[in-house]
Design a protein around this motif. Structure first.
Motif, PDB file in Angstrom:
ATOM      1  N   LEU A  49     -10.768 -16.172 -13.726  1.00  0.00           N
ATOM      2  CA  LEU A  49     -11.462 -15.747 -12.504  1.00  0.00           C
ATOM      3  C   LEU A  49     -10.616 -16.002 -11.258  1.00  0.00           C
ATOM      4  N   TYR A  50     -10.049 -17.207 -11.159  1.00  0.00           N
ATOM      5  CA  TYR A  50      -9.232 -17.584  -9.989  1.00  0.00           C
ATOM      6  C   TYR A  50      -7.967 -18.277 -10.472  1.00  0.00           C
ATOM      7  N   LEU A  51      -6.859 -18.032  -9.774  1.00  0.00           N
ATOM      8  CA  LEU A  51      -5.608 -18.740 -10.055  1.00  0.00           C
ATOM      9  C   LEU A  51      -5.149 -19.432  -8.783  1.00  0.00           C
ATOM     10  N   VAL A  84      -9.603 -21.145 -12.602  1.00  0.00           N
ATOM     11  CA  VAL A  84     -11.019 -21.247 -12.975  1.00  0.00           C
ATOM     12  C   VAL A  84     -11.281 -20.133 -13.995  1.00  0.00           C
ATOM     13  N   VAL A  85     -11.938 -20.496 -15.098  1.00  0.00           N
ATOM     14  CA  VAL A  85     -12.108 -19.547 -16.199  1.00  0.00           C
ATOM     15  C   VAL A  85     -13.561 -19.495 -16.660  1.00  0.00           C
ATOM     16  N   GLN A  86     -13.879 -18.394 -17.338  1.00  0.00           N
ATOM     17  CA  GLN A  86     -15.173 -18.274 -18.015  1.00  0.00           C
ATOM     18  C   GLN A  86     -14.901 -18.056 -19.500  1.00  0.00           C
ATOM     19  N   VAL A  87     -15.581 -18.824 -20.341  1.00  0.00           N
ATOM     20  CA  VAL A  87     -15.357 -18.742 -21.787  1.00  0.00           C
ATOM     21  C   VAL A  87     -16.077 -17.512 -22.351  1.00  0.00           C
ATOM     22  N   LEU A  88     -15.307 -16.662 -23.055  1.00  0.00           N
ATOM     23  CA  LEU A  88     -15.870 -15.461 -23.682  1.00  0.00           C
ATOM     24  C   LEU A  88     -16.141 -15.682 -25.172  1.00  0.00           C
ATOM     25  N   ASP A  89     -15.327 -16.556 -25.795  1.00  0.00           N
ATOM     26  CA  ASP A  89     -15.484 -16.850 -27.219  1.00  0.00           C
ATOM     27  C   ASP A  89     -14.860 -18.218 -27.456  1.00  0.00           C
ATOM     28  N   LYS A  97     -19.599 -19.984 -25.451  1.00  0.00           N
ATOM     29  CA  LYS A  97     -19.544 -18.739 -24.688  1.00  0.00           C
ATOM     30  C   LYS A  97     -20.371 -18.885 -23.406  1.00  0.00           C
ATOM     31  N   GLY A  98     -19.801 -18.434 -22.295  1.00  0.00           N
ATOM     32  CA  GLY A  98     -20.520 -18.502 -21.022  1.00  0.00           C
ATOM     33  C   GLY A  98     -20.157 -19.707 -20.169  1.00  0.00           C
ATOM     34  N   ASP A  99     -19.552 -20.736 -20.806  1.00  0.00           N
ATOM     35  CA  ASP A  99     -19.158 -21.922 -20.026  1.00  0.00           C
ATOM     36  C   ASP A  99     -18.153 -21.549 -18.944  1.00  0.00           C
ATOM     37  N   LEU A 100     -18.244 -22.241 -17.823  1.00  0.00           N
ATOM     38  CA  LEU A 100     -17.226 -22.148 -16.766  1.00  0.00           C
ATOM     39  C   LEU A 100     -16.426 -23.433 -16.804  1.00  0.00           C
ATOM     40  N   ILE A 120     -11.670 -28.643 -17.812  1.00  0.00           N
ATOM     41  CA  ILE A 120     -12.779 -29.524 -17.445  1.00  0.00           C
ATOM     42  C   ILE A 120     -13.977 -28.637 -17.131  1.00  0.00           C
ATOM     43  N   LYS A 121     -15.074 -28.878 -17.835  1.00  0.00           N
ATOM     44  CA  LYS A 121     -16.249 -28.021 -17.680  1.00  0.00           C
ATOM     45  C   LYS A 121     -16.821 -28.129 -16.268  1.00  0.00           C
ATOM     46  N   ILE A 122     -17.253 -27.004 -15.728  1.00  0.00           N
ATOM     47  CA  ILE A 122     -17.861 -26.963 -14.399  1.00  0.00           C
ATOM     48  C   ILE A 122     -19.367 -27.098 -14.566  1.00  0.00           C
ATOM     49  N   VAL A 123     -19.907 -28.155 -13.980  1.00  0.00           N
ATOM     50  CA  VAL A 123     -21.340 -28.431 -14.097  1.00  0.00           C
ATOM     51  C   VAL A 123     -22.057 -27.990 -12.823  1.00  0.00           C
TER      52      VAL A 123
END
Length: 345
Positions: A49-51, A84-89, A97-100, A120-123
């Motif tokens: 999503l962001y670099l 910043v990433v979003q998990v697709l699989d 899936k869906g975690d940021l 590191i998971k975004i809560v």
């Protein structure tokens, strides 16, 4: 069948000498299946999503013999950095899936990370997601650890920050003000100096490019001397600061951006001050302090929500802008944290 999509990627064409240029990079289009290959354990497939464009990436563009902080980039291969990433699989027990998450990822639209080295998971999602490239990511930990852990600040101390409007410097100044310190920053343009004084709450700020004599400039802003110097630039600035340190002063060495593109780094001549003034000068690396990340979030999130801390971002849209965005960090084009939006959440 898993869907296959185009995947734009940033690669380094060759090792860099001197200042990097856009021609040192290339954007290529590969393809990727949006499913982790059968039998691949502990992997995550993410949409980037962001670099984040960080000065330390300059080290990785040159092949160095001897110990280095991080692996150098490999010409012809996709470069990587914080994002910043979003998990697709996922086949990794810690991610679904869906975690940021924020952490290390490829400079491309989609990345397959096997045994992700650092995610590191975004809560907390009630703040801008882009903040996890900066104030809520590696940059924030850097500012927090360097100032609070390395410098052990006390109320009323005199604090100087170089590259003060950058991703880290803007936070150090605000942390110092919240502690009740007197803070002066330097930057390389009138616009940045105005930002420091009017938006980031610095007591004073100056444009180092307009100062023929840095020692005299520091004596003007710190007639009593400097207790804490947060070092981001190195070279002539460090030399001038050494002459102005107070007894038992502390210098946190975070970066030395003025030296990264020089084939022969400048010498520092005033190191004997460390002895006479009992000054502690210590280098540090953010990831040594990641165990303190939860503690840092507890401190900083309320400040962000109460608007007691502001964070300035300089945002470019699209992965095509990534090479120019990164290079601009070395010539001071960025105003605040430089980041690239690859895709929207």
């Amino acid at each position: 069948m898993a869907e296959e999509v185009c995947n734009k990627q940033v690669i380094l064409k060759n090792y860099v000498i001197g200042y990097p240029e856009e021609s040192d990079f290339q954007i290529i289009t590969g393809s990727i299946k949006l499913k982790i290959p059968e039998g691949t354990k502990d992997a995550v497939l993410v949409k980037n999503l962001y670099l984040s464009c960080d000065p330390y990436m300059r080290f990785r563009m040159t092949k160095v013999d001897g110990p280095t902080l991080m692996d150098h980039f490999v010409p012809g291969k996709v470069i990587n950095g914080y994002g910043v990433v979003q998990v697709l699989d996922s086949t990794h027990p810690a991610y679904k899936k869906g975690d940021l998450a924020w952490g290390f990822t490829g400079w491309e639209e989609y990345s397959l990370n096997v045994s992700p080295p650092l995610l590191i998971k975004i809560v907390h999602t009630d703040v801008p997601l882009s903040y996890y490239t900066g104030i809520l990511g590696m940059t924030g930990v850097t500012a927090y650890a360097g100032f609070h852990e390395v410098c052990s600040p006390k109320k009323g101390e005199y604090v100087y920050v170089s590259a003060a409007s950058g991703a880290v410097g803007q936070l150090v100044g605000q942390f110092a003000k919240l502690m009740g310190c007197y803070v002066v920053g330097s930057a390389g343009s009138k616009e940045k100096v105005d930002l420091l004084k009017n938006k980031l709450g610095y007591d004073e700020a100056f444009n180092y490019k307009e100062e023929p004599d840095l020692d005299a400039a520091l004596k003007r802003y710190f007639p009593e001397g400097i207790d804490i110097y947060f070092e981001n630039v190195g070279g002539k600035m460090l030399d001038a600061v050494l002459l102005n340190m107070r007894e038992n002063g502390r210098i946190a060495v975070c970066g030395m951006i003025s030296q990264y593109n020089l084939e022969k780094p400048e010498g520092v001549h005033n190191l004997s001050v460390l002895i006479a003034k009992r000054v502690l000068m210590k280098g540090f690396v953010a990831h040594d302090f990641y165990p303190k990340y939860p503690e840092y979030l507890q401190m900083v999130l309320p400040y962000i929500k109460q608007e007691k801390i502001v964070y300035v971002e300089d945002i470019s849209q699209g992965i095509e802008t990534a090479p120019a965005s990164l290079i601009g960090v070395f010539t001071g084009l960025n105003l605040g944290r430089k980041l690239v939006v690859v895709a929207h959440h």
